[in-house]
Design an enzyme around this catalytic site. Structure first.
Site, mmCIF file in Angstrom:
data_model
loop_
_atom_site.group_PDB
_atom_site.id
_atom_site.type_symbol
_atom_site.label_atom_id
_atom_site.label_comp_id
_atom_site.label_asym_id
_atom_site.label_seq_id
_atom_site.Cartn_x
_atom_site.Cartn_y
_atom_site.Cartn_z
ATOM 1 N N ASP A 102 0.856 -1.233 0.265
ATOM 2 C CA ASP A 102 0.024 0.133 0.057
ATOM 3 C C ASP A 102 0.934 1.437 0.066
ATOM 4 O OD1 ASP A 102 -2.807 1.218 0.794
ATOM 5 O OD2 ASP A 102 -1.387 2.078 2.345
ATOM 6 N N GLU A 148 1.302 -0.453 -5.273
ATOM 7 C CA GLU A 148 0.442 0.806 -5.323
ATOM 8 C C GLU A 148 1.301 1.897 -5.745
ATOM 9 O OE1 GLU A 148 -3.434 2.687 -3.762
ATOM 10 O OE2 GLU A 148 -1.569 2.672 -2.508
HETATM 11 C C1 GLC Z 1 -4.110 3.211 -0.286
HETATM 12 C C2 GLC Z 1 -5.412 2.460 -0.044
HETATM 13 C C3 GLC Z 1 -6.378 3.524 0.386
HETATM 14 C C4 GLC Z 1 -5.864 3.950 1.666
HETATM 15 C C5 GLC Z 1 -4.648 4.575 1.581
HETATM 16 C C6 GLC Z 1 -3.934 4.976 2.978
HETATM 17 O O1 GLC Z 1 -3.998 4.171 -1.311
HETATM 18 O O2 GLC Z 1 -5.538 1.958 -1.298
HETATM 19 O O3 GLC Z 1 -7.653 2.783 0.387
HETATM 20 O O4 GLC Z 1 -6.802 4.777 2.145
HETATM 21 O O5 GLC Z 1 -3.738 3.870 0.936
HETATM 22 O O6 GLC Z 1 -3.707 3.776 3.738
#
Ligand code: GLC
Length: 598
Positions: free
Chosen positions: A244, A307
């Site tokens: 993440d 991500e």
């Molecule tokens: C990422 C997740 C999202 C979350 C953020 C903070 O972007 O996909 O859902 O709010 O991280 O952890």
């Protein structure tokens, strides 16, 4: 004698020239997407599998309390196997106060009771593995919950936790005597990224919610703890991680630096009003990913997906690493989401450009991936139109690379209207009643629609954590299994089709691209050739694929499958259709095989 030698040499030269010409023609007209010489047995599982994102709160509620759980997900193992997906990525299931629905972790090695317990988790992994499905965990290293004991101890300056988070002294005090944050950095969720902590007498930094303090990756003990957490789950048998918010891992050391403002921005609390040069994508991130890669590689066949949101291709591709310094197996390819926000942005040409952008920038030996949706964006059917559901699944499942499907997109689920009163997502809440709808992520997180019974078969409780979409009576899995044609059936067929060797190994080319039409071809010598045709316009068309094509195509082709919007008697699967007069409904996708003689 001499003469025959000369002739032989001449023939050799001719053959060599022909081979060279073929190779250069191939690479100029085709985009390399795969390593054709790879032996099937050496191919890692995630290259041949579809990845399915399960948002645990919304799959199935067996406990039942209105929120989905692990037993619920395990109960769907047959559904997932029959769907043809190979990897299930679970959004966070760790202990959490749920301020950001699990992306705020208070214990990285415990299961939150709302989802069940560790026995439920072990059972899920065992059952999924029995059915040939892999399990990938969400891993949230950038921040923990403020309820994590590390943070509590850091507040009290208890060693070794004093520097576990990013703490800073105030720049000064304002007229009221309140401390002023050290710089202008903003939180993704709006407003200052600095929160004053009275007890410690310092500000702490949070890229997301104030209840999600950023961990300090400059502290070696934090990095060591993260390695331990990964090891814990790897030893439990998980098959990999989705990392993440990786681009947020580091900030510059000098916390007095202000980020530059984006010219013309009017809302100083909006994250988009600053250019995040000091808080995202810092070079220090890569050695940390490298450490994780090295750890994962001590186990056989583990997946690491990252991500990464960026509009710079060079930046994105860095997260793959390279052949001698591998990092993630892939950063998610969000281009189909970012570049094609609505139907008006979606044309044959824009889709070709977007697809090409990833394939053409791919580092040597690396593997593409395609994402149409996730828990942070609106559902693809709502963004670009229900009529395109099948066509876009054809695109992501049949292009070279790994497709990632967000739960419910196999049946074409739509965004659900959520009133301000029912809004749960902190991002929506932070924008207030007038603007929450533009920012809330709730509409795409509602319960999976299994059947037409109460709450769509998601729960037997008296309420659900988010409302079920009222369209569930007709839009649900059971109905789509019964229907003669459905999105689900198309998806399942595609999942079977993509296992054919030609889809695993061949190159891709794009013979006809116009404003309305996107086509791609998968062809491998001595295998059936496939042509996928998509009509991106909102009207039916009759297209002549023999015109404006960069490749020679046969007069006729055979229909393998078509979008459910097409009910014509003349284009049924199995039928032969003319490529110079191919009728397509609005948004239709069609998969064809070409006759061998061109
Ligand atoms: C990422 C997740 C999202 C979350 C953020 C903070 O972007 O996909 O859902 O709010 O991280 O952890």
């Amino acid at each position: 004698m001499k003469r025959s030698l000369l002739i032989t040499a001449f023939i050799v030269i001719l053959v060599l020239a022909a081979v060279t010409l073929t190779i250069s023609l191939t690479s100029s007209s085709e985009v390399m997407g795969t390593q054709a010489d790879e032996e099937a047995s050496d191919v890692p599982f995630w290259k041949t599998s579809i990845i399915y994102q399960a948002y645990p709160r919304s799959i199935s509620d067996e406990l039942p309390d209105g929120t989905g759980d692990l037993v619920g997900i395990t109960s769907k193992v047959d559904y997932l196997r029959d769907l043809g997906v190979g990897v299930v990525w679970l959004s966070p299931i760790y202990e959490s106060p749920m301020k950001d629905f699990g992306y705020d972790i208070s214990n990285y090695t415990a299961i939150d009771p709302i989802f069940g317990d560790m026995d439920d988790f072990d059972e899920l992994v065992a059952r999924f593995h029995e059915h040939g499905l892999k399990v990938v965990m969400d891993f949230v290293p950038n921040h923990s919950s403020d309820q994590h004991e590390w943070f509590q101890k850091s507040v009290r300056r208890e060693e070794p936790y004093t520097d576990y988070y990013v703490w800073a002294d105030p720049k000064g005090t304002d007229d009221d005597g309140s401390p002023i944050p050290p710089n202008n950095w903003l939180s993704v969720f709006r407003g200052s990224a600095w929160q004053w902590n009275e007890e410690r007498g310092q500000f702490f930094f949070h890229q997301f919610l104030a209840s999600q303090p950023d961990l300090n990756f400059r502290t070696p003990a934090v990095r060591e703890d993260m390695q331990k957490i990964l090891t814990f789950w790897l030893d439990k048998g998980v098959d990999g991680f989705r990392v993440d918010a990786i681009t947020f891992l580091f900030e510059v050391k000098d916390l007095t630096l202000n980020e530059p403002e984006v010219p013309g921005s009017e809302d100083p609390d909006d994250y988009a009003s600053l250019n995040h040069i000091y808080t995202t994508g810092l070079p220090e991130t890569f050695p940390v990913i490298r450490d994780w890669r090295v750890l994962l590689d001590q186990y056989p066949d583990k997946l690491l997906m990252l991500e990464v949101y960026s509009n710079n291709m060079e930046t994105l591709m860095k997260y793959y690493g390279n052949e001698t310094y591998p990092l993630g197996d892939f950063p998610f390819n969000f281009l189909l989401i970012d570049h094609l926000k609505n139907r008006s942005e979606l044309t044959g040409e824009s889709l070709r450009t977007t697809v090409g952008l990833w394939l053409d920038n791919l580092p040597k030996g690396k593997w593409p991936n395609w994402v149409l949706g996730n828990h942070d964006v609106g559902r693809v059917a709502s963004r670009v139109g229900e009529d395109l559901v099948d066509a876009l699944n054809m695109v992501i499942l049949l292009l070279p690379g790994t497709p990632v499907t967000y739960y419910g997109e196999e049946i074409g689920m739509l965004d659900t209207f959520i009133s301000w009163e029912d809004t749960q997502d902190p991002q929506g809440c932070h924008w207030g009643p007038d603007h929450y709808q533009e920012h809330s992520r709730d509409p795409a997180r509602t319960p999976m629609q299994w059947d037409e019974s109460k709450f769509a078969g998601f729960t037997t409780a008296n309420s659900t954590w988010l409302p079920v979409n009222p369209n569930y009576k007709t839009l649900n899995v059971a109905a789509q299994i019964l229907a003669q044609t459905s999105h689900l059936k198309i998806y399942r067929e595609l999942a079977v089709l993509r296992r054919e060797e030609v889809f695993m190994k061949s190159n891709v080319s794009f013979p006809v691209i116009t404003k309305d039409i996107f086509t791609f071809m998968r062809h491998l010598e001595s295998y059936e050739q496939y042509l996928v045709v998509v009509n991106l316009s909102q009207k039916p068309v009759e297209v002549n694929l023999l015109q404006n094509t960069t490749q020679e195509l046969p007069q006729k082709a055979n229909v393998v499958m078509r979008s459910i919007t097409d009910t014509s008697e003349n284009t049924k699967p199995g039928m032969e259709v003319p490529l110079d007069k191919l009728p397509l409904t609005a948004g239709e996708g069609m998969v064809l095989t070409l006759s061998s003689e061109v």
